[in-house]
Design an enzyme around this catalytic site. Structure first.
Site, PDB file in Angstrom:
ATOM      1  N   GLY A 152      -5.441  73.487 -17.295  1.00  0.00           N
ATOM      2  CA  GLY A 152      -5.264  73.448 -18.755  1.00  0.00           C
ATOM      3  C   GLY A 152      -6.516  72.987 -19.472  1.00  0.00           C
ATOM      4  N   ARG A 186      -4.339  73.556  -4.050  1.00  0.00           N
ATOM      5  CA  ARG A 186      -3.404  72.435  -4.009  1.00  0.00           C
ATOM      6  C   ARG A 186      -2.094  72.865  -3.346  1.00  0.00           C
ATOM      7  NH1 ARG A 186      -5.142  69.806  -9.077  1.00  0.00           N
ATOM      8  NH2 ARG A 186      -7.040  70.897  -9.665  1.00  0.00           N
ATOM      9  N   ASP A 234       0.779  68.946  -7.351  1.00  0.00           N
ATOM     10  CA  ASP A 234      -0.384  69.647  -7.923  1.00  0.00           C
ATOM     11  C   ASP A 234      -1.647  68.807  -7.772  1.00  0.00           C
ATOM     12  OD1 ASP A 234       1.411  68.248  -9.849  1.00  0.00           O
ATOM     13  OD2 ASP A 234      -0.345  68.370 -11.147  1.00  0.00           O
TER      14      ASP A 234
HETATM   15  P1  AMP Z   1      -3.185  65.832 -14.479  1.00  0.00           P
HETATM   16  O1  AMP Z   1      -2.169  64.808 -14.854  1.00  0.00           O
HETATM   17  O2  AMP Z   1      -4.592  65.494 -14.946  1.00  0.00           O
HETATM   18  O3  AMP Z   1      -3.155  66.216 -13.046  1.00  0.00           O
HETATM   19  O4  AMP Z   1      -2.824  67.124 -15.338  1.00  0.00           O
HETATM   20  C1  AMP Z   1      -1.588  67.774 -15.272  1.00  0.00           C
HETATM   21  C2  AMP Z   1      -1.676  69.098 -15.988  1.00  0.00           C
HETATM   22  O5  AMP Z   1      -1.925  68.897 -17.385  1.00  0.00           O
HETATM   23  C3  AMP Z   1      -2.791  69.995 -15.492  1.00  0.00           C
HETATM   24  O6  AMP Z   1      -2.294  71.308 -15.462  1.00  0.00           O
HETATM   25  C4  AMP Z   1      -3.870  69.816 -16.513  1.00  0.00           C
HETATM   26  O7  AMP Z   1      -4.711  70.943 -16.592  1.00  0.00           O
HETATM   27  C5  AMP Z   1      -3.075  69.618 -17.789  1.00  0.00           C
HETATM   28  N1  AMP Z   1      -3.801  68.836 -18.802  1.00  0.00           N
HETATM   29  C6  AMP Z   1      -4.097  67.507 -18.769  1.00  0.00           C
HETATM   30  N2  AMP Z   1      -4.778  67.141 -19.878  1.00  0.00           N
HETATM   31  C7  AMP Z   1      -4.913  68.247 -20.636  1.00  0.00           C
HETATM   32  C8  AMP Z   1      -5.513  68.525 -21.915  1.00  0.00           C
HETATM   33  N3  AMP Z   1      -6.136  67.586 -22.631  1.00  0.00           N
HETATM   34  N4  AMP Z   1      -5.449  69.800 -22.366  1.00  0.00           N
HETATM   35  C9  AMP Z   1      -4.847  70.757 -21.658  1.00  0.00           C
HETATM   36  N5  AMP Z   1      -4.254  70.565 -20.477  1.00  0.00           N
HETATM   37  C10 AMP Z   1      -4.287  69.336 -19.956  1.00  0.00           C
HETATM   38 MG    MG Z   2      -3.845  67.337 -11.799  1.00  0.00          MG
END
Ligand code: AMP
Ligand code: MG
Length: 495
Positions: free
Chosen positions: A100, A191, A260
């Site tokens: 994302g 993953r 993930d």
């Molecule tokens: P994480 O908790 O960092 O593993 O992220 C979980 C999901 O949320 C992943 O698919 C990330 O790409 C998405 N994500 C986290 N922060 C953002 C953001 N600021 N904008 C878009 N997607 C995000």
């Molecule tokens: Mg992540």
């Protein structure tokens, strides 16, 4: 550097040598998309040593052109940017996810012919962004840089950090913060959740292509096995058992072990609410969102097994034509995980205690040490490090009343092995780090960098963390546990 409408390609020779095998996989696995340019990229940190080992010219990259590349304003020659699709179980619930806020630029082939993903994190919105802004704040990106490089220094498999740039654009979190992009280097970003994504879609062809890609890329020897996919499952279990054992050995808490965030090749990945434990307590949780302690320090082996069961489920159609037989194979295999973990963990703990030989009582010797540390609220890292001096009968190195009896029992144990105390002390010094990235120290250097633009303390800390098994007098402040009156440390997910 001004904002660019279209992304240009860096043509000068910086050592880029891309081959993009992921882009040759079935296109349901990704979306081809460029990073979103930023206003005014400026390099905050550059990992020169990592540049060199990747075959990149650190001198050429330590420049405006480097800032343009590490911000996504300019593409290195041969890059084929894409956002990866994946799914995942987050705190037990299944969700479709994907990059994302990250873009895979491509795979750098090093002079040693190794292959590493080069990924920009915080590079703008993608079709997987959901309600997110696709961006990242400076503090959390510097934090990932510090912790991932510290893990590498500790000898723990991990993604690496090549650079952080500030974007010159604000990001809105609880307050307005400086935007930043981290360049992350990984053996791959595949993953458990990548397999779950295809499995949920019932995409058997995709699943087979991904599994074959993983075999080619990470475990080519398994292709000779009678059942390579079963070999894959066993090998991924072994890697995770070994990885989580290493986390426990140094007091690391990942904080968000969703499927993930579990890499197939066995690297630590996705540094979010992670942190290192100070006083030993297996129930330690730092993440504000982990209310139930699902990902507490001592629960990490169980959660790894839980995640691996999800991985095994995705492999069923590849394991056997007969689903019942396939389920049996996964069940049989997954039952071996606790023993795989126990062996990896115990052998590491034996090394930490300077033990070369095995005795039936070693497990209880280790457990009693941990219980004593918990009772005495002893600092995990410093207590273990002090054992090397305590082995030489210089007991004042370890003044923990709960451990007095334990100490003599352990010293007696040391004398029952043929190796002398010097040898025991060396092995202990090589397995008990003097330095970990302590939370309060990390916060201090982040504060100086993000608020005052002063990167000197951060760079000093990084240099120290690159050889954490050495005990240098000038690093003494880094070894201080937090003030007992300090608020319990908490980490947050909104990075
Ligand atoms: P994480 O908790 O960092 O593993 O992220 C979980 C999901 O949320 C992943 O698919 C990330 O790409 C998405 N994500 C986290 N922060 C953002 C953001 N600021 N904008 C878009 N997607 C995000
Ligand atoms: Mg992540």
């Amino acid at each position: 550097m001004a904002i660019t409408d279209t992304i240009s390609v860096a043509s000068s020779d910086m050592g880029w040598n891309f081959d993009n095998s992921y882009a040759r996989l079935p296109n349901s696995l990704y979306t081809l998309i460029d990073p979103v340019p930023v206003r005014e990229p400026r390099l905050a940190v550059l990992n020169r040593a990592l540049c060199e080992s990747l075959g990149l010219d650190a001198g050429a990259l330590d420049s405006d052109a480097g800032a343009a590349i590490f911000s996504g304003n300019m593409l290195p020659e041969g890059a084929q940017p894409l956002a990866q699709a994946y799914a995942g179980h987050q705190f037990g619930s299944f969700t479709m996810l994907g990059d994302g806020r990250a873009i895979l630029l491509g795979e750098q082939i090093t002079p040693q012919r190794e292959r590493f993903d080069i990924q920009l994190k915080g590079s703008g919105r993608t079709p997987f962004s959901r309600s997110g802004d696709g961006r990242a704040a400076l503090g959390p990106m510097l934090r990932e840089y510090i912790i991932s490089e510290a893990m590498h220094g500790l000898g723990i498999p991990t993604t690496r950090s090549l650079a952080v740039v500030v974007t010159g654009e604000p990001v809105q979190r609880e307050t307005s913060l400086q935007g930043a992009i981290l360049t992350r280097v990984a053996a791959s970003h595949i993953r458990v959740g990548t397999f779950e994504y295809l499995s949920t879609r019932g995409d058997l062809e995709g699943l087979q292509a991904l599994a074959d890609h993983v075999l080619d890329r990470h475990f080519p020897a398994l292709k000779e096995d009678a059942n390579p996919y079963l070999g894959l499952f066993h090998t991924v279990m072994q890697r995770q058992a070994s990885l989580v054992a290493k986390w426990l050995h140094v007091g690391f808490i990942h904080g968000v072990m969703n499927t993930d965030n579990m890499s197939i090749c066995g690297d630590t990945i996705d540094y979010g609410p992670c942190a290192f434990m100070d006083a030993y307590d297996p129930a330690t949780v730092f993440s504000s969102i982990d209310q139930g302690g699902r990902y507490a320090y001592g629960n990490q082996p169980h959660m790894a097994q839980w995640n691996l069961a999800r991985f095994g489920e995705t492999l069923l159609p590849l394991l056997h034509k007969d689903t019942h037989k396939a389920v049996e194979l996964v069940q049989e295999a997954i039952q071996t995980f606790p023993e795989l973990f126990r062996r990896a963990w115990l052998s590491g703990m034996q090394a930490k205690l300077g033990l070369f030989t095995q005795e039936p009582d070693d497990l209880s010797l280790v457990k009693d040490l941990l219980t004593g540390m918990q009772e005495g609220r002893a600092d995990y890292t410093n207590t273990l490090r002090a054992l090397a001096s305590a082995a030489m009968q210089r007991a004042p190195a370890l003044q923990i009343p709960a451990l007095t009896e334990w100490l003599s029992r352990w010293q007696a144990r040391l004398t029952r092995q043929p190796q002398d105390l010097d040898a025991a002390r060396s092995v202990m010094r090589a397995h008990n780090p003097a330095l970990i990235p302590r939370n309060h120290i990390v916060e201090e250097v982040l504060e100086k960098a993000t608020r005052h633009g002063d990167y000197a303390p951060l760079k000093r800390l990084l240099a120290a963390l690159s050889s954490p098994y050495e005990e240098r007098p000038e690093d003494a402040p880094y070894r201080q546990p937090p003030d007992p009156s300090a608020q319990p440390y908490q980490t947050f997910c909104g990075t």
